[in-house]
Design an enzyme around this catalytic site. Structure first.
Site, PDB file in Angstrom:
ATOM      1  N   GLY A 207       0.819  -1.211   0.000  1.00 49.15           N
ATOM      2  CA  GLY A 207       0.000   0.000   0.000  1.00 49.15           C
ATOM      3  C   GLY A 207       0.844   1.249   0.000  1.00 49.15           C
ATOM      4  O   GLY A 207       2.045   1.205  -0.228  1.00 49.15           O
ATOM      5  N   ASN A 208       0.206   2.366   0.221  1.00 47.93           N
ATOM      6  CA  ASN A 208       0.950   3.632   0.301  1.00 47.93           C
ATOM      7  C   ASN A 208       0.296   4.537   1.333  1.00 47.93           C
ATOM      8  O   ASN A 208      -0.720   4.176   1.934  1.00 47.93           O
ATOM      9  CB  ASN A 208       1.024   4.298  -1.080  1.00 47.93           C
TER      10      ASN A 208
END
Ligand code: CTP
Length: 396
Positions: A207-208
């Site tokens: 993810g980020n």
């Protein structure tokens, strides 16, 4: 989450023009306003509660003595960004001028510090009566906008000043009074927000750090300016905005599907989401043992902007974001603008994780002609309006 600046209470007085207020409610909704109706008792003889509930899509309170524990007249007065009294009878204006409060609407009016707009409608004799003239002057002296009635035919054979004005004129005078912009009425705006997550297994993902704040700020700004807004939100914890169609997704592929499904009818696409460039080649519905996870092979995700650019029509406007670090931020962003066929791109320097999750932002807007507009530290809400200004000049 209510749409900021667009909450209106529509107080309906007991005159035959109450039925015209139903159209006014619709036109206000077209301009992105969210309406709570408070009818007076006598107005219900003309238009019933069910009509107001159906049109506003909200429960209608008409009685001061319901839900007393929640002190509804105070909470309603506080949540309203403006109160529109339409139609306002001579009696209702007299009560307002003298501070009388004996029902829900008059209590809300007395308790509110929001702008008040009054739309009188009555027979010319009543409108021109010295008592009404004095009451209107009192209301105007307190900063209340009392809209001049139209002249023309009234109920029966009478004619003269006192007709309920057209909805268009009321909305225009009200918007000017509130300083509300409505330059996106009739436009469809599609926005992506948040950061995609690519599952590895039942527990882990790639993810980020995108929070979705900028995308939600864009959606709120667009709806506030009258647009019809669809927001495709990836993994954001922000509450849905009332009036915005929000589609929740997780992965880049889900985001592409949701955006593709809404792109052909959109006038403007603002791609503020941080899309994962890669996804793991494996994705297990169970939890993978750590010994089997020492290496991950990645598959490149599709570039959503490039895909949608290939499907766009001439009149659609596309705006992208670029999260950059380092010295070549501007040239790298300009290259992305070119490669993804964008009309403008907002580039921010995210060195050290700055910007992610924050309420403020700082960067530059680059457009197709190579113009660079620096944006000094500002709120994500203001940046949203700035980007909508840029897009508006490009929309027909
Ligand atoms: N974007 C997209 N699809 C992707 C990756 C990014 O549509 N698979 C969009 C983003 O939403 C953003 C713009 O492209 O509006 C630029 O995203 P960014 O991550 O800065 O650039 P990338 O093209 O992914 O390049 P890099 O990660 O190498 O900087």
């Amino acid at each position: 989450m209510p749409s900021p600046g667009r909450e209106i209470i529509l107080g309906v007085g007991g005159g035959i023009a109450a039925y015209k207020s139903a159209d006014l409610l619709r036109r206000l909704q077209d301009h992105g306003f969210l309406i709570t109706v408070i009818p007076t008792r006598s107005s219900l003889n003309f238009v019933g509660k069910a009509t107001w509930e159906a049109l506003s899509g909200r429960p209608v309170a008409d009685n001061l003595w319901n839900n007393v524990a929640s002190v509804p007249h105070i909470s309603l007065a506080r949540t309203a960004d403006a109160i529109v009294v339409a139609p306002a009878t001579a009696d209702l204006m007299a009560k307002m001028a003298h501070g009388l409060a004996d029902d829900l609407l008059s209590n809300v009016l007395l308790a509110s510090s929001s702008p008040i707009i009054v739309v009188p409608a009555m027979h010319p004799e009543m409108w021109l009566n010295p008592a009404t003239v004095a009451n209107v002057a009192t209301l105007r002296s307190r900063g209340i906008l009392v809209i001049e009635p139209d002249e023309g035919r009234l109920t029966g054979a009478d004619s003269g000043p006192g007709r309920f004005p057209t909805s268009e004129r009321i909305v225009q005078e009200l918007s000017e009074h509130l300083g509300a912009r409505a330059d996106y009425v009739g436009k469809r705006v599609l926005i992506s927000a948040g950061g995609t997550r690519e599952p590895i297994d039942a527990v882990r993902y790639l993810g980020n750090r995108s929070s979705g704040k900028q995308g939600y700020a864009l959606a709120a700004a667009a709806i506030a300016r009258g647009a019809t807004v669809t927001l495709v939100a990836a993994n954001s914890e922000i509450e849905d905005i009332e009036g915005v169609t929000t589609i929740h997704v997780q992965t880049a592929r889900e985001m592409l599907a949701a955006l593709e499904g809404n792109f052909s009818t959109a006038d403007l696409l603002v791609m503020s989401a941080a899309v994962a460039d890669f996804r793991p080649s494996i994705s297990s519905t169970g939890k993978i043992d750590k010994h089997e996870l020492s290496e991950l092979t990645l598959i490149e995700n599709v570039d959503i902007l490039k895909t949608l650019h290939a499907q766009r029509s001439q009149k659609q406007v596309l705006i992208g974001f670029a999260a950059q670090t380092g010295e070549q931020a501007l040239s790298k962003a300009a290259a992305k603008l070119e490669a993804k066929g964008l009309d403008a791109i907002y580039v921010n320097d995210v060195s050290g994780g700055a910007i992610f999750g924050a309420d403020s932002t700082e960067g530059s807007i680059i457009d197709r002609t190579g113009n660079i507009t620096p944006v000094a530290t500002t709120s994500k809400d203001s940046l949203a309006h700035l980007l909508l200004d840029v897009a508006r000049t490009k929309l027909g």
